[in-house]
Write an enzyme that holds these catalytic residues in place. Sequence first.
Site, PDB file in Angstrom:
ATOM      1  N   LYS B  78       2.641 -11.519  -0.141  1.00  0.00           N
ATOM      2  CA  LYS B  78       1.264 -11.099   0.129  1.00  0.00           C
ATOM      3  C   LYS B  78       0.412 -12.351   0.338  1.00  0.00           C
ATOM      4  O   LYS B  78       0.577 -13.344  -0.390  1.00  0.00           O
ATOM      5  CB  LYS B  78       0.752 -10.286  -1.062  1.00  0.00           C
ATOM      6  CG  LYS B  78      -0.608  -9.618  -0.885  1.00  0.00           C
ATOM      7  CD  LYS B  78      -0.939  -8.793  -2.133  1.00  0.00           C
ATOM      8  CE  LYS B  78      -2.274  -8.080  -2.063  1.00  0.00           C
ATOM      9  NZ  LYS B  78      -2.567  -7.308  -3.297  1.00  0.00           N
ATOM     10  N   SER B 153      -4.028  -2.765  -2.269  1.00  0.00           N
ATOM     11  CA  SER B 153      -4.220  -3.795  -1.274  1.00  0.00           C
ATOM     12  C   SER B 153      -2.926  -4.467  -0.823  1.00  0.00           C
ATOM     13  O   SER B 153      -2.936  -5.187   0.171  1.00  0.00           O
ATOM     14  CB  SER B 153      -5.164  -4.861  -1.823  1.00  0.00           C
ATOM     15  OG  SER B 153      -4.608  -5.471  -2.976  1.00  0.00           O
ATOM     16  N   SER B 177      -2.829  -1.915  -6.983  1.00  0.00           N
ATOM     17  CA  SER B 177      -2.580  -2.468  -5.652  1.00  0.00           C
ATOM     18  C   SER B 177      -1.114  -2.701  -5.315  1.00  0.00           C
ATOM     19  O   SER B 177      -0.782  -2.996  -4.167  1.00  0.00           O
ATOM     20  CB  SER B 177      -3.341  -3.778  -5.475  1.00  0.00           C
ATOM     21  OG  SER B 177      -4.701  -3.504  -5.274  1.00  0.00           O
TER      22      SER B 177
END
Lengths: 101, 484, 481
Positions: B78, B153, B177
């Site tokens: 990420k 996210s 997330s």
Amino acid sequence: MSSLPITREQILRVAELSRIALTEEEIEQYARELTHFVDMLSVLDTIDKDGVPPTVTLTFDPIAQRDDKLEPSLPRDEALAMGPVTSDGGFAVPKILGGEG
Amino acid sequence: MSAPRDLIEALESLEAGTLTASELVDDALGRIEAHDGEIGALLALDAEGARERARTIDEKRKSGETLGRLAGIPFTLKDNFVTKGLPTTAASKMLEGYRAPFSATLAEKLEAEGAILLGKANLDEFAMGSSTERSAAHPTRNPWDRSRVPGGSSGGSAAAVAAGYGYFSVGSDTGGSLRQPAAFCGLNTLKPTVGVFSRYGLIQLAPSLDQPGPLTRSVRDLQLLTEVMRGHDPLDSWSSKRELAPARDIQGLRVGILKPALERVEHEPIRDAHDAVLETLRAHGAEIVEIEIPHANIALPTYHAIVAAECSSGMARYDGVRYGKRVSKDELFEMMEATRAQGFGEEVKRRILFGAYLLMEENVERFVQGARRARTLIRRDFDAAFERCDLFVTPTTATPAFELDNRGDDPLAMYLSDYFTLPASLAGMPAVSTPMGVDADGLPLGIQLVGAPFTEATLLRVAAAIEEKHGILDRLPALNGGIG
Amino acid sequence: MTRYEPVIGLEVHAQLLTETKLFCGCSVAYGAEPNTQLCPTCLGLPGSVPRLNRRAVELAIRVGLALGCEIHRDTAFSRKHYFYPDLASNYQNSQFEPPVIGRGELCIEVDGVERRIGITRAHLEEDAAKNIHGAGGGLYTVVDYNRGGQPLLEIVSEPDLRSAEEAELYLRKLREILIFAGVNDGNLEEGSFRCDANVSIRPVGQEKFGTRVELKNINSFRFVRRAIEFEIARQEAVLASGGALVQETRTWNENVGQTISMREKESAQDYRYFESPELPRIEIDDEMIERARAQLPELPDAIRARFIEELGLTPYDAGVLTSHPGIARYFDAVASGMKADAKLGKRIANFIQSEVLRDTQIAGLDAKFPVTPEALIELLSMVEARTINLNLAKQVFHEMVASGKSAAAIVEEKGLGGGVDEAALEAEVLKVIEKNPSQVEQYRGGKAAVFGFFVGQVMRATRGQADPQLVQALLRKHLDG
Ligand SMILES: [Mg+2]
Ligand SMILES: [Zn+2]
């Protein structure tokens, strides 16, 4: 339960503290949304929190402290390479008039 | 090549010599080339570097050198983990072109074990969001159904693994997330107990809540990665030196359920799948007990007050002075104000402004300290719950993946999608999400397992039992025609 | 005409003597090239994690003990927010309520009268970076982050001070304690001991405080005094002319000898203090306090009392010999090495004051000064044993400083020592008396001044090695007897 609407002045004050320039539209939008947000949070006022200590950080072991030992710093070139504007071996910003030291 | 189903199978093929790291990397790059224009899971790609590292590992393997535990396995990270080799943007214009002078501990650790970093995965800007639509670059689409979001996210990470861009991704979880995108994309994930995985190099959203974790195709992959990723990191002052508690047998385990919370779920297939999971656990000898988290109903305001305050404070560092974007102005504060106005997206500004309001002298006790006290009440609920059960299960989400642009007009509605994941975040408890089948539309559903601190191994063992019966690995887009 | 009384409170920022910064391992050494002592943490880079330097906490506890302040056992770091380029994260990790160190007091002596000045609090915080104005041809302000993140203890006094003189005395006393406690180097020029002053005036007899002005950038004791004196006079003049004072921040400008108003802030600050969500609480247990107590060196007031009572020093001499911890330690080492009583202590003190301190910079006494306490003990022991006299000892001492050789080696080399024992000296005395019968007659006839002649003759005959006191005694014995 409904709080007083957040005013334009309050949003401008918060924007000044946050150093964010806002458009007229944003001022209106965020004022409206912040009013809702505060409404949502006001549920918290209704629960009994007397004598309840706050949870600030959350770890199950003590947070480690460091021995006073030197560790390598970043090479200056590498540090300054990140700077949007650099001058005289430092990070340059628009001239501060009569600024604090 | 016939693609291995999961990381463990890929490792076995590598060891058996039936596959090479180069083939795995080429396969992943081929999928990226073919699909990422539409999926949009990645923000940065290092095709050449990945091929190069794969070749090196293949050569080492040929010459019989000792290799790391993940040697030859491609993965993604990420983009809120800093990396020296690749740009790090946190999906924000504020960090366009930013090159971090150091790498996250987890990135280094995984590469040291021979895992091959393909690229950086998309996310909601600075991890603020639950759909990956709030990336400043582009939204990510769900490989299971491209009209839908992958969650967020860590949506880019989840989409990447689901689409077969490597065998795992490392993301972060502040209020769900990792778990929510895992559920939306049919994957497994672990949000660990605070201190189990290093946070060094993870760009913070709200440090008292942020936790890194892996997204994988199978539970055994998750078990292996948990083992590889954990361990003390002297660079993270929160890093724990404790061992994880050994896994317990499911036989005799007390598994809690939250009746009132379940009633909030309107999507019937989720309730059904949840009940089916309970049957499976009973069949393994677990005892199902009803528990309560009485303050779960205030988790949402508690969470959002804390995140807004911490985020408003932490995001102050992006000002155009030392790194990242700067909008040129003659006056210092005008420069900062223009830089932040143009560098941040709408949601980031919203949280910064709201947080600043909560932190103001006249508000801080009511909102921020109030939320922190409420957090204590939620923690106490968990302590009490774990007197009655060894772990508890809930659906990970109340709905399957929703369509893009669905919630765009009401930011508060999107906040609500974290209902089941927030409490464990506030209490700092470990939580696993694992698939529990698909609904009638073929959309994956996830179940969440929440345990007491350091009981990850038991959660993973239970997840494995659920996977055996309810797993959907073979339906993963990466393994069938669903992609393309 | 109204008479006014000044009300002054001081805020001192003292840099704690650590090797590294408060939350990272970067060096705190002074004078490095700009931006060479920084890392992801003190530069506020995304992904960095602060790690508290436990030494800073230990030194803070030590200050609490040294000042006799309350020590709060459980305190936290709070973030203080304001946007300014000298804060890498636009917040400062500091402490709000409660601070690690609470109430205490400091005694100063003003015109022979003791005054107790209250200490409100002292808290740990990180220093800001340095803005260098007018760089890049005057276009820019350039920021040097070397100083950013260095550990400070901010020590706040009560508004108990009533004159510029008192303020200066308080600062000198505080600085002395911090230096002796080993927590701060007291260097005002390098900024490791910095002072801001809050100054107001009020009509004598009035309880309510007047409008307060904050004075910044006063980096020497002289400036402190001049700035406060100027400010008191300025405020009196404003009120006398019927004007009103504004609460503001002013800075001392030495060139014009005035305080100058700093640009007004656009609007009032709201620092949005909140407890840090990532730093450890500062938890202090008995063991930490006991360890700090064991590490706390003797403080100047106690040292001076001991020097006066046990080693026979006058208050003045005791003051000179405690003007720096290095000097006090040096004198202490020599005195204890010679097991000095009050009389010997006084002699040692005289020698150190007249010779040692003449020969060396105060600060040089610690590190590179070639005459160690042990070497001086050897020299002074020769004087005590009357192997050499004091005058010779002084010459030998300067030779020791110049050459680094030991006293024994120099005495041996020059054939100075050991020549004149009492019997030999008595023989010399008798010889001189015998050779100078007319002077003997003058002396015995009542011309006392001739005595000096005899002393000189004997000293010359012994090439200056004789103990002048013994020479005098022996001369008296044979001339008077
Ligand atoms: Mg301060
Ligand atoms: Zn540093």
